[in-house]
Scaffold this motif. Structure first.
Motif, PDB file in Angstrom:
ATOM      1  N   SER A  40      14.678  82.654 -60.726  1.00  0.00           N
ATOM      2  CA  SER A  40      15.987  82.671 -60.444  1.00  0.00           C
ATOM      3  C   SER A  40      16.116  82.040 -58.909  1.00  0.00           C
ATOM      4  CB  SER A  40      16.458  83.951 -60.285  1.00  0.00           C
ATOM      5  OG  SER A  40      16.261  84.843 -61.784  1.00  0.00           O
ATOM      6  N   PHE A  41      17.083  81.145 -58.926  1.00  0.00           N
ATOM      7  CA  PHE A  41      17.573  80.733 -57.671  1.00  0.00           C
ATOM      8  C   PHE A  41      18.910  80.380 -57.646  1.00  0.00           C
ATOM      9  CE2 PHE A  41      18.242  77.680 -54.329  1.00  0.00           C
ATOM     10  CZ  PHE A  41      17.207  77.504 -53.386  1.00  0.00           C
ATOM     11  N   GLU A  42      19.837  81.293 -56.856  1.00  0.00           N
ATOM     12  CA  GLU A  42      21.270  80.821 -56.834  1.00  0.00           C
ATOM     13  C   GLU A  42      21.697  80.214 -55.721  1.00  0.00           C
ATOM     14  OE1 GLU A  42      23.559  84.981 -56.918  1.00  0.00           O
ATOM     15  OE2 GLU A  42      21.533  85.345 -56.064  1.00  0.00           O
ATOM     16  N   LEU A  43      22.439  78.866 -56.111  1.00  0.00           N
ATOM     17  CA  LEU A  43      23.017  77.948 -55.212  1.00  0.00           C
ATOM     18  C   LEU A  43      24.066  78.484 -54.472  1.00  0.00           C
ATOM     19  CD1 LEU A  43      23.003  74.846 -57.707  1.00  0.00           C
ATOM     20  CD2 LEU A  43      21.440  75.413 -55.837  1.00  0.00           C
ATOM     21  N   ASP A  44      24.925  79.305 -55.071  1.00  0.00           N
ATOM     22  CA  ASP A  44      25.934  79.730 -54.288  1.00  0.00           C
ATOM     23  C   ASP A  44      25.982  81.266 -54.266  1.00  0.00           C
ATOM     24  OD1 ASP A  44      28.361  79.966 -52.892  1.00  0.00           O
ATOM     25  OD2 ASP A  44      29.629  78.847 -54.266  1.00  0.00           O
ATOM     26  N   PRO A  45      24.855  82.068 -53.760  1.00  0.00           N
ATOM     27  CA  PRO A  45      24.943  83.535 -53.838  1.00  0.00           C
ATOM     28  C   PRO A  45      26.108  84.326 -53.108  1.00  0.00           C
ATOM     29  CG  PRO A  45      23.397  82.522 -52.076  1.00  0.00           C
ATOM     30  CD  PRO A  45      24.040  81.478 -52.779  1.00  0.00           C
ATOM     31  N   ASN A  46      26.883  83.438 -52.138  1.00  0.00           N
ATOM     32  CA  ASN A  46      27.822  84.408 -51.362  1.00  0.00           C
ATOM     33  C   ASN A  46      29.299  84.369 -52.197  1.00  0.00           C
ATOM     34  OD1 ASN A  46      26.177  84.918 -49.165  1.00  0.00           O
ATOM     35  ND2 ASN A  46      26.378  82.939 -48.472  1.00  0.00           N
ATOM     36  N   ARG A  47      29.492  83.400 -52.973  1.00  0.00           N
ATOM     37  CA  ARG A  47      30.464  83.484 -54.064  1.00  0.00           C
ATOM     38  C   ARG A  47      30.536  84.877 -54.736  1.00  0.00           C
ATOM     39  NH1 ARG A  47      34.219  79.671 -56.346  1.00  0.00           N
ATOM     40  NH2 ARG A  47      32.959  78.072 -55.417  1.00  0.00           N
ATOM     41  N   ALA A  48      31.884  85.298 -54.532  1.00  0.00           N
ATOM     42  CA  ALA A  48      32.077  86.704 -55.137  1.00  0.00           C
ATOM     43  C   ALA A  48      32.168  86.507 -56.561  1.00  0.00           C
ATOM     44  CB  ALA A  48      33.404  87.313 -54.617  1.00  0.00           C
ATOM     45  N   LYS A  49      31.416  87.589 -57.255  1.00  0.00           N
ATOM     46  CA  LYS A  49      31.180  87.808 -58.765  1.00  0.00           C
ATOM     47  C   LYS A  49      32.666  87.537 -59.364  1.00  0.00           C
ATOM     48  CE  LYS A  49      30.175  91.043 -62.502  1.00  0.00           C
ATOM     49  NZ  LYS A  49      29.444  92.577 -62.485  1.00  0.00           N
ATOM     50  N   GLY A  50      32.875  86.928 -60.078  1.00  0.00           N
ATOM     51  CA  GLY A  50      34.288  86.588 -60.741  1.00  0.00           C
ATOM     52  C   GLY A  50      35.129  85.544 -60.429  1.00  0.00           C
ATOM     53  N   GLU A  51      34.451  84.953 -59.208  1.00  0.00           N
ATOM     54  CA  GLU A  51      35.424  84.256 -58.507  1.00  0.00           C
ATOM     55  C   GLU A  51      35.002  82.711 -59.123  1.00  0.00           C
ATOM     56  OE1 GLU A  51      35.564  81.897 -54.218  1.00  0.00           O
ATOM     57  OE2 GLU A  51      35.262  84.139 -54.289  1.00  0.00           O
ATOM     58  N   THR A  52      35.911  81.807 -59.720  1.00  0.00           N
ATOM     59  CA  THR A  52      35.382  80.782 -60.280  1.00  0.00           C
ATOM     60  C   THR A  52      36.410  79.501 -59.928  1.00  0.00           C
ATOM     61  OG1 THR A  52      36.546  80.920 -62.358  1.00  0.00           O
ATOM     62  CG2 THR A  52      34.077  81.634 -62.222  1.00  0.00           C
ATOM     63  N   GLY A  53      36.111  78.283 -59.983  1.00  0.00           N
ATOM     64  CA  GLY A  53      37.015  77.317 -59.912  1.00  0.00           C
ATOM     65  C   GLY A  53      36.578  76.116 -60.427  1.00  0.00           C
ATOM     66  N   PRO A  54      37.290  75.073 -60.795  1.00  0.00           N
ATOM     67  CA  PRO A  54      36.892  73.868 -61.172  1.00  0.00           C
ATOM     68  C   PRO A  54      35.881  73.061 -60.542  1.00  0.00           C
ATOM     69  CG  PRO A  54      39.223  73.675 -60.668  1.00  0.00           C
ATOM     70  CD  PRO A  54      38.859  75.093 -60.590  1.00  0.00           C
ATOM     71  N   VAL A  55      34.969  72.363 -61.082  1.00  0.00           N
ATOM     72  CA  VAL A  55      33.955  71.732 -60.287  1.00  0.00           C
ATOM     73  C   VAL A  55      34.613  70.405 -59.495  1.00  0.00           C
ATOM     74  CG1 VAL A  55      32.191  70.301 -60.836  1.00  0.00           C
ATOM     75  CG2 VAL A  55      32.108  72.463 -61.961  1.00  0.00           C
ATOM     76  N   ILE A  56      35.467  69.432 -60.222  1.00  0.00           N
ATOM     77  CA  ILE A  56      35.915  68.388 -59.558  1.00  0.00           C
ATOM     78  C   ILE A  56      36.284  68.525 -58.121  1.00  0.00           C
ATOM     79  CG2 ILE A  56      37.246  66.329 -59.735  1.00  0.00           C
ATOM     80  CD1 ILE A  56      35.063  66.070 -61.512  1.00  0.00           C
ATOM     81  N   PRO A  57      37.505  69.402 -58.125  1.00  0.00           N
ATOM     82  CA  PRO A  57      37.924  69.843 -56.744  1.00  0.00           C
ATOM     83  C   PRO A  57      36.921  70.430 -55.601  1.00  0.00           C
ATOM     84  CG  PRO A  57      39.426  70.618 -58.475  1.00  0.00           C
ATOM     85  CD  PRO A  57      38.219  70.276 -59.115  1.00  0.00           C
ATOM     86  N   MET A  58      36.069  71.299 -56.364  1.00  0.00           N
ATOM     87  CA  MET A  58      34.977  71.790 -55.495  1.00  0.00           C
ATOM     88  C   MET A  58      34.233  70.589 -54.794  1.00  0.00           C
ATOM     89  SD  MET A  58      31.448  72.326 -55.290  1.00  0.00           S
ATOM     90  CE  MET A  58      30.703  72.365 -57.074  1.00  0.00           C
ATOM     91  N   LEU A  59      33.801  69.738 -55.714  1.00  0.00           N
ATOM     92  CA  LEU A  59      33.140  68.320 -55.113  1.00  0.00           C
ATOM     93  C   LEU A  59      33.959  67.492 -54.280  1.00  0.00           C
ATOM     94  CD1 LEU A  59      31.212  67.360 -58.385  1.00  0.00           C
ATOM     95  CD2 LEU A  59      29.953  68.384 -56.555  1.00  0.00           C
ATOM     96  N   ALA A  60      35.194  67.287 -54.275  1.00  0.00           N
ATOM     97  CA  ALA A  60      35.884  66.720 -53.419  1.00  0.00           C
ATOM     98  C   ALA A  60      35.991  67.318 -52.162  1.00  0.00           C
ATOM     99  CB  ALA A  60      37.444  66.364 -54.093  1.00  0.00           C
ATOM    100  N   LYS A  61      36.042  68.574 -52.270  1.00  0.00           N
ATOM    101  CA  LYS A  61      36.264  69.286 -50.729  1.00  0.00           C
ATOM    102  C   LYS A  61      34.808  69.269 -50.150  1.00  0.00           C
ATOM    103  CE  LYS A  61      37.288  73.869 -48.971  1.00  0.00           C
ATOM    104  NZ  LYS A  61      37.823  75.199 -49.241  1.00  0.00           N
ATOM    105  N   LYS A  62      33.892  69.685 -50.943  1.00  0.00           N
ATOM    106  CA  LYS A  62      32.447  69.637 -50.358  1.00  0.00           C
ATOM    107  C   LYS A  62      32.206  68.153 -49.505  1.00  0.00           C
ATOM    108  CE  LYS A  62      29.432  72.188 -50.705  1.00  0.00           C
ATOM    109  NZ  LYS A  62      28.810  73.039 -49.808  1.00  0.00           N
ATOM    110  N   TYR A  63      32.184  67.366 -50.171  1.00  0.00           N
ATOM    111  CA  TYR A  63      31.753  65.943 -49.787  1.00  0.00           C
ATOM    112  C   TYR A  63      32.802  65.117 -49.125  1.00  0.00           C
ATOM    113  CZ  TYR A  63      27.717  66.680 -52.556  1.00  0.00           C
ATOM    114  OH  TYR A  63      26.610  67.373 -52.942  1.00  0.00           O
ATOM    115  N   GLY A  64      34.276  65.611 -48.762  1.00  0.00           N
ATOM    116  CA  GLY A  64      35.244  64.679 -48.376  1.00  0.00           C
ATOM    117  C   GLY A  64      35.770  63.761 -49.058  1.00  0.00           C
ATOM    118  N   ARG A  65      35.638  63.926 -50.379  1.00  0.00           N
ATOM    119  CA  ARG A  65      35.984  62.559 -51.200  1.00  0.00           C
ATOM    120  C   ARG A  65      37.399  63.070 -51.957  1.00  0.00           C
ATOM    121  NH1 ARG A  65      31.271  59.769 -52.771  1.00  0.00           N
ATOM    122  NH2 ARG A  65      29.815  60.010 -50.947  1.00  0.00           N
ATOM    123  N   THR A  66      37.855  61.769 -52.351  1.00  0.00           N
ATOM    124  CA  THR A  66      39.260  61.918 -53.156  1.00  0.00           C
ATOM    125  C   THR A  66      38.724  62.860 -54.567  1.00  0.00           C
ATOM    126  OG1 THR A  66      38.995  59.902 -54.396  1.00  0.00           O
ATOM    127  CG2 THR A  66      40.013  60.070 -51.970  1.00  0.00           C
TER     128      THR A  66
END
Length: 239
Positions: A40-66
């Motif tokens: 086991s290895f969690e990439l985002d261990p601090n994210r609350a259980k049940g808290e989800t969101g779409p991948v594309i906006p997450m990537l855009a925010k993370k990398y400062g991209r459109t």
């Protein structure tokens, strides 16, 4: 010989790396004498259980991209997956906390069905319209993998079930110096990092079998790190 693989179901390069490792293992002469254990290895261990969101906006925010640039990044990862014969949806996926699936994977290991559940979870997350971040889907996947429904339901209902095992895997990863996944450890002596080409895994297995030191490899291999982000090689770069 034992090969331990630290990975997270949310990591696309773990999905790709597993396929490449299995191709490399298939070409290894002593493959029938290799035990594979998934850790086991969690990439985002601090994210609350049940808290989800779409991948594309997450990537855009993370990398400062459109959003369009983030879609292009995902399409490039998708092309790497498809080159390995893997289905991959570049859009429509969720991102969330993966602690529950890791607990269930430990139950699956105890029942001898770990690889089956991991394959189903990867496919559900990256290829199908199924979220792996809710208990109902996880239970369905567990049953498909051959686990007893009541036993899997009991584990999901008990937040302490296999929690210590997940945390122990994560501590071991830190002790071994793993800062991202996938991370492969061969006989607790040699390490290979990232979603390497199949032939690199074959070479590593052969060298580990012969007891020779493995030349450090994989510095430029794609991987996902502990803040939840994933390297996205540009077209033409080694992936």
């Amino acid at each position: 010989m034992r090969v331990e693989i630290w990975s997270d179901i949310a990591c696309p390069w773990c999905y790709i790396g597993k396929a490449r490792f299995e191709q490399g293992l298939a070409a290894f002469a002593h493959r029938d004498q290799v035990e594979v254990v998934h850790r086991s290895f969690e990439l985002d261990p601090n994210r609350a259980k049940g808290e989800t969101g779409p991948v594309i906006p997450m990537l855009a925010k993370k990398y400062g991209r459109t959003l369009e640039e983030a879609r292009s990044m995902e399409e490039h990862v998708a092309s790497n997956a498809r080159a390995e014969g893997l289905d991959y949806r570049a859009e429509g996926r969720d991102h969330g906390n993966t602690f529950e699936i890791h607990r269930l994977l430990h139950l699956a290991r105890a029942c001898g069905r770990q690889d089956e559940l991991l394959n189903l979870a990867y496919r559900a997350n990256f290829a199908e319209e199924r979220s792996v971040f809710d208990a109902e889907t996880l239970l369905e996947l567990a049953v498909e993998a051959g686990l007893d429904a009541d036993e899997a339901r009991a584990v999901l209902a008990d937040e302490d079930a296999y929690a210590d095992e997940v945390r122990a895997d994560e501590r071991e990863a830190a002790e071994l110096g793993a800062t991202g996944v996938p991370f492969f450890v061969l006989d607790r002596r040699y390490g290979v990092s990232g979603g390497q080409p199949a032939e690199v895994f074959t070479q590593a297995l052969e060298q580990a079998w012969q007891g020779r030191a493995i030349t450090p490899i994989g510095a430029d291999a794609a991987a996902c790190d502990t803040d939840g982000s994933c390297e996205v090689p540009q077209p033409g770069a080694h992936a």
